[in-house]
Structures are given as C-alpha cells and as structure tokens.
Motif scaffolding. Sequence first.
Motif, PDB file in Angstrom:
ATOM      1  N   SER A 136       3.177  -0.248   0.749  1.00  0.00           N
ATOM      2  CA  SER A 136       2.770  -1.288   1.684  1.00  0.00           C
ATOM      3  C   SER A 136       1.438  -1.009   2.366  1.00  0.00           C
ATOM      4  O   SER A 136       0.889  -1.905   2.980  1.00  0.00           O
ATOM      5  CB  SER A 136       3.855  -1.480   2.743  1.00  0.00           C
ATOM      6  OG  SER A 136       4.057  -0.251   3.439  1.00  0.00           O
TER       7      SER A 136
ATOM      8  N   SER B 203      -2.673  -0.097   2.970  1.00  0.00           N
ATOM      9  CA  SER B 203      -3.890  -0.741   2.445  1.00  0.00           C
ATOM     10  C   SER B 203      -4.354  -0.082   1.142  1.00  0.00           C
ATOM     11  O   SER B 203      -4.824  -0.773   0.241  1.00  0.00           O
ATOM     12  CB  SER B 203      -5.011  -0.726   3.486  1.00  0.00           C
ATOM     13  OG  SER B 203      -5.373   0.601   3.802  1.00  0.00           O
TER      14      SER B 203
ATOM     15  N   MET C 299       5.945   1.018  -5.660  1.00  0.00           N
ATOM     16  CA  MET C 299       6.092   0.116  -4.526  1.00  0.00           C
ATOM     17  C   MET C 299       5.414   0.780  -3.339  1.00  0.00           C
ATOM     18  O   MET C 299       5.282   1.995  -3.294  1.00  0.00           O
ATOM     19  CB  MET C 299       7.554  -0.234  -4.247  1.00  0.00           C
ATOM     20  CG  MET C 299       8.482   0.914  -4.109  1.00  0.00           C
ATOM     21  SD  MET C 299      10.246   0.453  -4.036  1.00  0.00           S
ATOM     22  CE  MET C 299      10.286  -1.063  -3.185  1.00  0.00           C
TER      23      MET C 299
ATOM     24  N   ARG D  42      -2.139  -1.567  -1.566  1.00  0.00           N
ATOM     25  CA  ARG D  42      -2.473  -2.979  -1.824  1.00  0.00           C
ATOM     26  C   ARG D  42      -3.789  -3.115  -2.583  1.00  0.00           C
ATOM     27  O   ARG D  42      -3.913  -3.918  -3.500  1.00  0.00           O
ATOM     28  CB  ARG D  42      -2.530  -3.759  -0.505  1.00  0.00           C
ATOM     29  CG  ARG D  42      -1.156  -3.976   0.119  1.00  0.00           C
ATOM     30  CD  ARG D  42      -1.202  -4.972   1.269  1.00  0.00           C
ATOM     31  NE  ARG D  42      -2.172  -4.626   2.286  1.00  0.00           N
ATOM     32  CZ  ARG D  42      -1.936  -3.867   3.351  1.00  0.00           C
ATOM     33  NH1 ARG D  42      -0.731  -3.334   3.532  1.00  0.00           N
ATOM     34  NH2 ARG D  42      -2.877  -3.621   4.240  1.00  0.00           N
TER      35      ARG D  42
ATOM     36  N   LEU E 114      -2.408  -8.408  -3.770  1.00  0.00           N
ATOM     37  CA  LEU E 114      -1.884  -7.807  -2.545  1.00  0.00           C
ATOM     38  C   LEU E 114      -2.996  -7.490  -1.547  1.00  0.00           C
ATOM     39  O   LEU E 114      -2.751  -7.370  -0.354  1.00  0.00           O
ATOM     40  CB  LEU E 114      -1.103  -6.533  -2.876  1.00  0.00           C
ATOM     41  CG  LEU E 114       0.107  -6.720  -3.801  1.00  0.00           C
ATOM     42  CD1 LEU E 114       0.747  -5.370  -4.104  1.00  0.00           C
ATOM     43  CD2 LEU E 114       1.113  -7.682  -3.193  1.00  0.00           C
TER      44      LEU E 114
END
Length: 178
Positions: free
Chosen positions: A117, A119, A115, A122, A86
């Motif tokens: 999104s 940085s 879950m 990831r 990711l």
Amino acid sequence: MANEQPITTTTSTTDTTSTTTTTTTTVIIVEEEEEVEVEVGQTYAFSIAEGSNDYWMLSNFILWQGASGVGVANDTNFQFHITEGLAENGTISFESVNYPGRYLRHSECDIWLNMGSGSIFRESASFIQRAGLAGAGGISFESYDKPGHYLRVSGSRISLDPIDCCEDFNNDATFYPT
C-alpha cells in the motif's frame, strides 16, 4: 501497412515530331492501423510475440514466459485484470486473476506479484501503455517510476530493463494482448 499501387498517366504533347510520353509513378498509400491498448476493467493474457503460444505466466509469484497447454482462456496463471494505475491517472496496473489484490510490480529488474500500500509499492506497480516498440499490432509497457525502462522478455523471465540494454530490445518489449 503500406500498399503500393502503380498509377499510370499519359501525357501527350504535340510539336514538330509529335511524341507521346508515358510515365508510371508508384504511390504508397499508408493505411493506419489501430493503436493497441488494454482497457481498464478488462482481463487479458499477453503473448510474447505475435501468433506465439508463449505468454506471461505466474509461477511462484514471479512473472515468466510460459506456454499454455490448456489455453490461456482456461488458465488463470496467464490472466491479468487491468486496473487504473495505483500511482497516478493515465497509468495502469496488472492485478492477478488468481490472487486478487496482488499486483505485478518491479523490484530492481525482476517482476513479482505482491500486495502492498505504500507509495513505493504503488509506483513500482504502475505502467504507462506505449505503442508497440516493434511496430503496429503490439503494445509496450513503460515503468511509471523508472522512465525509459520497459517490461521485456529476458531469457525465460519477464523483466524490467532500460530501452538501450540490448540489440533485440524492441521485439522483446512488445506484447500482444488476447
């Protein structure tokens, strides 16, 4: 794997006493073992030791060491889909088969299924594949955002720890994909 094979050579020399000398030399032939890697797009279970029935297992969104009574092929709590990392190319991420869209990530030492999104998410959900620290046949996973920190067995949990944290680290940080 090293394979020792004795090779015998005979050398004859002639002089006033006419002697024959036999020399035995052991030559070590190293057969290269194929490096283990997981492939993006494939699904795996990860054994914690070669030949072990203990695998990575999800329970309450935390990664544990667990024994599979029904076999890892039939229990999605033990299976992870490998995706492109990711955070960056050249890394991988572990997506849950049970909970698509959720990935293993570290939060401090613990490995959670989450879950997200941003940085930070990831980066903490991305790992670099390394040759098994315990030797051929296994694989180790280094944290993308914490260089020198690897997934490893710690008690009954899988955690993220620095490579110099303990005596048996190399064995604890080597896994065997099936």
